[in-house]
Write a protein that holds these residues in place. Structure first.
Motif, PDB file in Angstrom:
ATOM      1  N   LEU A 196      72.997  28.259  12.396  1.00  0.00           N
ATOM      2  CA  LEU A 196      72.698  29.613  12.873  1.00  0.00           C
ATOM      3  C   LEU A 196      71.308  30.063  12.411  1.00  0.00           C
ATOM      4  O   LEU A 196      70.605  30.758  13.144  1.00  0.00           O
ATOM      5  CB  LEU A 196      73.761  30.600  12.389  1.00  0.00           C
ATOM      6  CG  LEU A 196      75.113  30.505  13.089  1.00  0.00           C
ATOM      7  CD1 LEU A 196      76.147  31.368  12.372  1.00  0.00           C
ATOM      8  CD2 LEU A 196      75.005  30.895  14.548  1.00  0.00           C
ATOM      9  N   GLN A 197      70.919  29.649  11.201  1.00  0.00           N
ATOM     10  CA  GLN A 197      69.610  30.049  10.697  1.00  0.00           C
ATOM     11  C   GLN A 197      68.482  29.267  11.365  1.00  0.00           C
ATOM     12  O   GLN A 197      67.520  29.857  11.859  1.00  0.00           O
ATOM     13  CB  GLN A 197      69.546  29.864   9.183  1.00  0.00           C
ATOM     14  CG  GLN A 197      68.211  30.288   8.601  1.00  0.00           C
ATOM     15  CD  GLN A 197      68.153  30.181   7.092  1.00  0.00           C
ATOM     16  OE1 GLN A 197      69.135  29.849   6.434  1.00  0.00           O
ATOM     17  NE2 GLN A 197      66.987  30.457   6.528  1.00  0.00           N
ATOM     18  N   TYR A 198      68.576  27.955  11.351  1.00  0.00           N
ATOM     19  CA  TYR A 198      67.456  27.137  11.828  1.00  0.00           C
ATOM     20  C   TYR A 198      67.560  26.753  13.300  1.00  0.00           C
ATOM     21  O   TYR A 198      66.542  26.551  13.951  1.00  0.00           O
ATOM     22  CB  TYR A 198      67.334  25.877  10.969  1.00  0.00           C
ATOM     23  CG  TYR A 198      66.981  26.206   9.542  1.00  0.00           C
ATOM     24  CD1 TYR A 198      65.730  26.713   9.220  1.00  0.00           C
ATOM     25  CD2 TYR A 198      67.909  26.056   8.521  1.00  0.00           C
ATOM     26  CE1 TYR A 198      65.401  27.038   7.910  1.00  0.00           C
ATOM     27  CE2 TYR A 198      67.591  26.373   7.203  1.00  0.00           C
ATOM     28  CZ  TYR A 198      66.339  26.866   6.917  1.00  0.00           C
ATOM     29  OH  TYR A 198      66.017  27.197   5.627  1.00  0.00           O
ATOM     30  N   GLY A 199      68.773  26.653  13.831  1.00  0.00           N
ATOM     31  CA  GLY A 199      68.939  26.293  15.236  1.00  0.00           C
ATOM     32  C   GLY A 199      68.894  27.483  16.171  1.00  0.00           C
ATOM     33  O   GLY A 199      68.291  27.427  17.241  1.00  0.00           O
ATOM     34  N   VAL A 200      69.513  28.576  15.746  1.00  0.00           N
ATOM     35  CA  VAL A 200      69.593  29.768  16.589  1.00  0.00           C
ATOM     36  C   VAL A 200      68.519  30.789  16.220  1.00  0.00           C
ATOM     37  O   VAL A 200      68.089  31.575  17.046  1.00  0.00           O
ATOM     38  CB  VAL A 200      71.010  30.389  16.497  1.00  0.00           C
ATOM     39  CG1 VAL A 200      71.118  31.670  17.293  1.00  0.00           C
ATOM     40  CG2 VAL A 200      72.065  29.395  16.959  1.00  0.00           C
ATOM     41  N   GLY A 201      68.078  30.771  14.965  1.00  0.00           N
ATOM     42  CA  GLY A 201      67.026  31.686  14.536  1.00  0.00           C
ATOM     43  C   GLY A 201      67.515  32.974  13.903  1.00  0.00           C
ATOM     44  O   GLY A 201      66.755  33.928  13.795  1.00  0.00           O
ATOM     45  N   LEU A 202      68.782  33.024  13.478  1.00  0.00           N
ATOM     46  CA  LEU A 202      69.292  34.209  12.798  1.00  0.00           C
ATOM     47  C   LEU A 202      68.943  34.135  11.317  1.00  0.00           C
ATOM     48  O   LEU A 202      69.338  33.198  10.632  1.00  0.00           O
ATOM     49  CB  LEU A 202      70.821  34.308  12.947  1.00  0.00           C
ATOM     50  CG  LEU A 202      71.365  34.546  14.344  1.00  0.00           C
ATOM     51  CD1 LEU A 202      72.887  34.523  14.329  1.00  0.00           C
ATOM     52  CD2 LEU A 202      70.856  35.862  14.894  1.00  0.00           C
ATOM     53  N   GLU A 203      68.203  35.114  10.822  1.00  0.00           N
ATOM     54  CA  GLU A 203      67.844  35.144   9.402  1.00  0.00           C
ATOM     55  C   GLU A 203      68.996  35.755   8.602  1.00  0.00           C
ATOM     56  O   GLU A 203      69.523  36.800   8.980  1.00  0.00           O
ATOM     57  CB  GLU A 203      66.569  35.955   9.186  1.00  0.00           C
ATOM     58  CG  GLU A 203      65.314  35.219   9.582  1.00  0.00           C
ATOM     59  CD  GLU A 203      65.117  33.918   8.812  1.00  0.00           C
ATOM     60  OE1 GLU A 203      65.291  33.912   7.581  1.00  0.00           O
ATOM     61  OE2 GLU A 203      64.802  32.907   9.456  1.00  0.00           O
ATOM     62  N   PRO A 204      69.393  35.124   7.502  1.00  0.00           N
ATOM     63  CA  PRO A 204      70.508  35.664   6.719  1.00  0.00           C
ATOM     64  C   PRO A 204      70.094  36.899   5.921  1.00  0.00           C
ATOM     65  O   PRO A 204      68.993  36.962   5.373  1.00  0.00           O
ATOM     66  CB  PRO A 204      70.882  34.504   5.790  1.00  0.00           C
ATOM     67  CG  PRO A 204      69.618  33.718   5.653  1.00  0.00           C
ATOM     68  CD  PRO A 204      68.897  33.861   6.966  1.00  0.00           C
ATOM     69  N   CYS A 205      70.991  37.874   5.875  1.00  0.00           N
ATOM     70  CA  CYS A 205      70.756  39.064   5.056  1.00  0.00           C
ATOM     71  C   CYS A 205      71.159  38.730   3.610  1.00  0.00           C
ATOM     72  O   CYS A 205      71.717  37.649   3.349  1.00  0.00           O
ATOM     73  CB  CYS A 205      71.571  40.234   5.598  1.00  0.00           C
ATOM     74  SG  CYS A 205      73.348  40.104   5.338  1.00  0.00           S
TER      75      CYS A 205
END
Length: 177
Positions: free
Chosen positions: A31-40
């Motif tokens: 989700l972080q590196y493939g989709v681009g969602l940065e974790p809070c």
């Protein structure tokens, strides 16, 4: 069912837990590196809980203790998973707040770790911030923190199984005179 639990070794339980932790981290990294969602910050603390549980399961799998040692690893794993449940539950709660009740955004986690003591960082992150209340992803009607909470609840079966297996194996041994 109890018979199946008592036959499973601590190593078997640990390998299942380790595989589930790897799955949870794999999804988070995708989700972080493939989709681009940065974790809070709360997402990062949930990852720390997953990695803590994975470390307990890894050591338990290597050690494969007999007797009460399995219960010790089970309790340690349950503590890590319980922390993950608490953080994910807090995250779900923050996302369920009405917009006017959401805390304001604070400084980033990296900055806080550089300038504040660890306990202050923990208290500020767990009190929540606006970025943790944002809903970035929904799958099958559930937000990512809700899925993570479900994952932690499912993962809790493993350390509980380790404890029960250890206790049942001890009770199944014949008494020595």
């Amino acid at each position: 069912m109890w018979n199946v639990l008592s036959r499973a070794s601590i190593r078997q339980w640990s390998m299942v837990g380790l595989a589930f932790c790897a799955l949870m981290m794999g999804v988070a990294l995708w989700l972080q590196y493939g989709v681009g969602l940065e974790p809070c910050p709360l997402c990062i603390f949930q990852r720390v809980a997953v990695l803590s549980a994975a470390a307990v399961f890894l050591v338990a799998a290597i050690h494969n203790p007999r007797g009460w040692g399995g219960s010790v690893y089970g309790v340690l794993g349950l503590a890590a998973v319980g922390a993950g449940i608490a953080v994910a539950g807090r995250h779900v709660w923050l996302q369920s707040l009405p917009p006017d009740k959401v805390p304001s955004c604070g400084p980033g986690l990296d900055y806080m770790m550089e300038v504040l003591p660890v306990w202050d960082v923990l208290s500020r992150v767990l009190s929540g911030s606006g970025e943790c209340a944002e809903i970035d992803g929904v799958w099958l009607g559930l937000t990512l923190p809700q899925w993570t909470l479900i994952g932690f609840v499912v993962l809790a079966v493993v350390p509980l199984g380790m404890v029960f297996s250890s206790v049942l194996q001890r009770d199944a041994r014949p008494a020595r005179l």
